[in-house]
Scaffold this active site. Structure first.
Site, PDB file in Angstrom:
ATOM      1  N   SER A   1       3.454  -3.537  -4.816  1.00 54.81           N
ATOM      2  CA  SER A   1       3.619  -4.884  -4.269  1.00 54.81           C
ATOM      3  C   SER A   1       2.638  -5.854  -4.929  1.00 54.81           C
ATOM      4  O   SER A   1       2.963  -7.034  -5.108  1.00 54.81           O
ATOM      5  CB  SER A   1       3.421  -4.879  -2.751  1.00 54.81           C
ATOM      6  OG  SER A   1       2.161  -4.359  -2.420  1.00 54.81           O
TER       7      SER A   1
ATOM      8  N   ASP B   1       2.834  -1.125 -14.099  1.00 54.92           N
ATOM      9  CA  ASP B   1       3.427  -1.836 -12.960  1.00 54.92           C
ATOM     10  C   ASP B   1       3.808  -3.269 -13.321  1.00 54.92           C
ATOM     11  O   ASP B   1       4.900  -3.743 -12.987  1.00 54.92           O
ATOM     12  CB  ASP B   1       2.450  -1.843 -11.777  1.00 54.92           C
ATOM     13  CG  ASP B   1       2.034  -0.439 -11.379  1.00 54.92           C
ATOM     14  OD1 ASP B   1       2.695   0.515 -11.826  1.00 54.92           O
ATOM     15  OD2 ASP B   1       1.047  -0.296 -10.642  1.00 54.92           O
TER      16      ASP B   1
ATOM     17  N   LEU C   1       4.464   1.296  -4.314  1.00 52.14           N
ATOM     18  CA  LEU C   1       5.638   0.699  -4.975  1.00 52.14           C
ATOM     19  C   LEU C   1       5.275  -0.626  -5.656  1.00 52.14           C
ATOM     20  O   LEU C   1       6.143  -1.418  -6.008  1.00 52.14           O
ATOM     21  CB  LEU C   1       6.779   0.485  -3.966  1.00 52.14           C
ATOM     22  CG  LEU C   1       7.278   1.754  -3.260  1.00 52.14           C
ATOM     23  CD1 LEU C   1       8.381   1.417  -2.262  1.00 52.14           C
ATOM     24  CD2 LEU C   1       7.788   2.791  -4.265  1.00 52.14           C
TER      25      LEU C   1
ATOM     26  N   GLU D   1      -5.669  -8.322 -12.718  1.00 52.27           N
ATOM     27  CA  GLU D   1      -6.004  -7.238 -11.769  1.00 52.27           C
ATOM     28  C   GLU D   1      -7.276  -6.509 -12.215  1.00 52.27           C
ATOM     29  O   GLU D   1      -8.134  -6.188 -11.403  1.00 52.27           O
ATOM     30  CB  GLU D   1      -4.828  -6.257 -11.641  1.00 52.27           C
ATOM     31  CG  GLU D   1      -5.085  -5.192 -10.615  1.00 52.27           C
ATOM     32  CD  GLU D   1      -3.875  -4.815  -9.786  1.00 52.27           C
ATOM     33  OE1 GLU D   1      -2.831  -5.478  -9.890  1.00 52.27           O
ATOM     34  OE2 GLU D   1      -3.999  -3.834  -9.027  1.00 52.27           O
TER      35      GLU D   1
ATOM     36  N   GLY E   1       0.798  -1.229   0.000  1.00 53.45           N
ATOM     37  CA  GLY E   1       0.000   0.000   0.000  1.00 53.45           C
ATOM     38  C   GLY E   1       0.825   1.271   0.000  1.00 53.45           C
ATOM     39  O   GLY E   1       0.331   2.337   0.351  1.00 53.45           O
TER      40      GLY E   1
HETATM   41  C1  GLA Z   1      -1.099   2.657 -10.310  1.00 56.46           C
HETATM   42  C2  GLA Z   1      -1.535   1.816 -11.501  1.00 56.46           C
HETATM   43  C3  GLA Z   1      -0.684   2.116 -12.745  1.00 56.46           C
HETATM   44  C4  GLA Z   1      -0.620   3.611 -13.025  1.00 56.46           C
HETATM   45  C5  GLA Z   1      -0.265   4.385 -11.741  1.00 56.46           C
HETATM   46  C6  GLA Z   1      -0.360   5.871 -11.935  1.00 56.46           C
HETATM   47  O1  GLA Z   1       0.190   2.287  -9.913  1.00 56.46           O
HETATM   48  O2  GLA Z   1      -1.437   0.441 -11.198  1.00 56.46           O
HETATM   49  O3  GLA Z   1      -1.191   1.414 -13.851  1.00 56.46           O
HETATM   50  O4  GLA Z   1      -1.808   4.067 -13.582  1.00 56.46           O
HETATM   51  O5  GLA Z   1      -1.113   4.041 -10.658  1.00 56.46           O
HETATM   52  O6  GLA Z   1       0.606   6.304 -12.837  1.00 56.46           O
END
Ligand code: GLA
Length: 419
Positions: A130, A175, A128, A163, A125
């Site tokens: 996770s 991410d 970063l 997700e 949370g």
């Molecule tokens: C979260 C989402 C990403 C991106 C960022 C904002 O981390 O998982 O896909 O949209 O927010 O840049």
């Protein structure tokens, strides 16, 4: 927690919870985004770095299609069959594994089950990623154990789908992509429309420093989806006036100046952030390639102001950390990173000043908020993969403290348990 210790823990937990032969070990890193925030779901550009904090899976193939899991962080287990995968609201972390299993089953119904222990040192949370690290580590483990040989790019897409469709969060691709394809020593410039990417080496004279507000994100899912809706509203309006607009990626700041006046004010602000942020990413990459770290840093400050004022996803704690950073020794640039509403800032700092920087920001934040933030220097690391068996043997002997790839150079020791 260092990577070596994490390896030792995950293996010990495996031996405790599952009888039989030894597991194989897989990892996927967390990430910090240098610039390009809330652009990925607008088909835009991002510049993340895979960091030396990871989610690890010690996993062994089963002969059937059962999956049995144990989380070292939550100290609880979860089990399900790949032939009938339902979300489990009581064991929420297991849904990332279930979601990935469900997407892989659509691709390869012959997928086999596994016994696995999950552990990690990416703080949960904190912005970063996770959860993306857990998804990608799971995907890499399933893929390797069942010898599926799916490409890293396709595994990243599949994890994003898990997700979006299984966990129910409409995240973009950033991410999962960086967790799957990160490169040591470099950030990745990712074109989130074509999924083409190129490494952008980080100069040795700068450090990437993460400062954690310790404020865990609230409201993030509903606000995140609301921002996506506002961007979509902007596209619907602009595409009637401008040819070839499929996403905000196709709109320039000149277009917005010419045609944006008719947008609802809040939507105009959201579009302004995305359009300008995409332009900033490309400028930032050019600056980095020209070794102009001062210019890169200025673009980071502008990105933060835009996220605070136009996109409205910052919070007082993030703004305070950016402000403190801007006055700390060696700071070239600072901004919030990730979805926002709490979590971390990312800072570009002259390498030789990183320790003084960390001390000054941490003490300033403590004075104002009464909480000591965690501040650490990140090393740009490899994306997901299987970890070498020889290294695992070494991890079983903690007296041997040789540093391993991915060991975190913490400025300040962390007290958080593994995630
Ligand atoms: C979260 C989402 C990403 C991106 C960022 C904002 O981390 O998982 O896909 O949209 O927010 O840049």
């Amino acid at each position: 927690m260092e990577t070596n210790r994490l390896r030792g823990d995950v293996e010990a937990a495996f031996a405790q919870h599952f009888s039989g032969g030894p597991p194989r070990l897989f990892q996927a890193p967390g990430r910090v985004n240098l610039i390009g925030e809330h652009t990925d779901y607008n088909d835009g550009f991002v510049l993340p770095v895979a960091i030396d904090r990871q989610v690890m899976l010690a996993a062994r193939l089963r002969s059937d299609q059962e999956v049995r899991l144990w989380s070292a962080h939550f100290q609880e287990g979860s089990a399900f069959s790949l032939t009938c995968i339902e979300p489990d609201s009581r064991v929420a972390w297991s849904n990332y594994v279930r979601g990935v299993g469900s997407m892989l089953m659509k691709l390869s119904p012959e997928l086999r089950g596994m016994d696995a222990v999950v552990a990690g040192n990416v703080p949960i949370g904190s912005g970063l990623s996770s959860s993306a690290a857990l998804e990608v580590a799971t995907a890499v483990a399933f893929d390797a154990l069942s010898s599926l040989r799916v490409s890293r790019r396709d595994l990243a897409l599949l994890c994003q789908r898990a997700e979006n469709e299984f966990v129910g969060i409409k995240c973009g691709i950033m991410d999962q992509f960086i967790a799957a394809l990160g490169q040591r020593g470099s950030a990745l410039l990712i074109d989130c429309r074509s999924l083409e990417y190129e490494p952008v080496p980080l100069p040795a004279n700068v450090a990437v420093v993460v400062c954690d507000t310790m404020k865990r994100r609230g409201l993030v899912d509903s606000e995140y989806n609301a921002r996506r809706g506002e961007c979509e509203e902007g596209v619907q309006f602009l595409r009637k006036r401008l040819a070839g607009v499929r996403a905000l990626r196709d709109v320039t700041s000149g277009d917005l100046a010419s045609y944006g006046a008719g947008l609802r004010p809040v939507v105009r602000k959201r579009c302004a952030h995305v359009v300008h942020e995409n332009e900033r990413v490309l400028l930032a990459v050019a600056a980095l390639r020209a070794a102009d770290v001062a210019e890169f840093g200025q673009l980071m400050y502008r990105s933060h102001a835009s996220l605070r004022d136009d996109y409205e996803v910052s919070c007082p704690e993030l703004d305070l950390l950016v402000d403190l950073a801007s006055r700390a020794p060696g700071c070239l640039g600072a901004r919030m990173t990730g979805a926002g509403f709490g979590g971390c800032t990312v800072n570009l700092v002259r390498a030789e000043m990183a320790v003084q920087f960390a001390q000054q920001v941490a003490s300033g934040y403590h004075e104002r908020v009464g909480i000591t933030p965690e501040v650490y220097v990140c090393r740009a690391s490899e994306g997901a993969g299987e970890m070498a068996v020889a290294a695992m043997a070494q991890a079983a002997h903690p007296s041997d403290s040789r540093p391993c790839r991915g060991a975190c150079r913490s400025v300040k020791p962390r007290s958080r348990p593994p995630s």
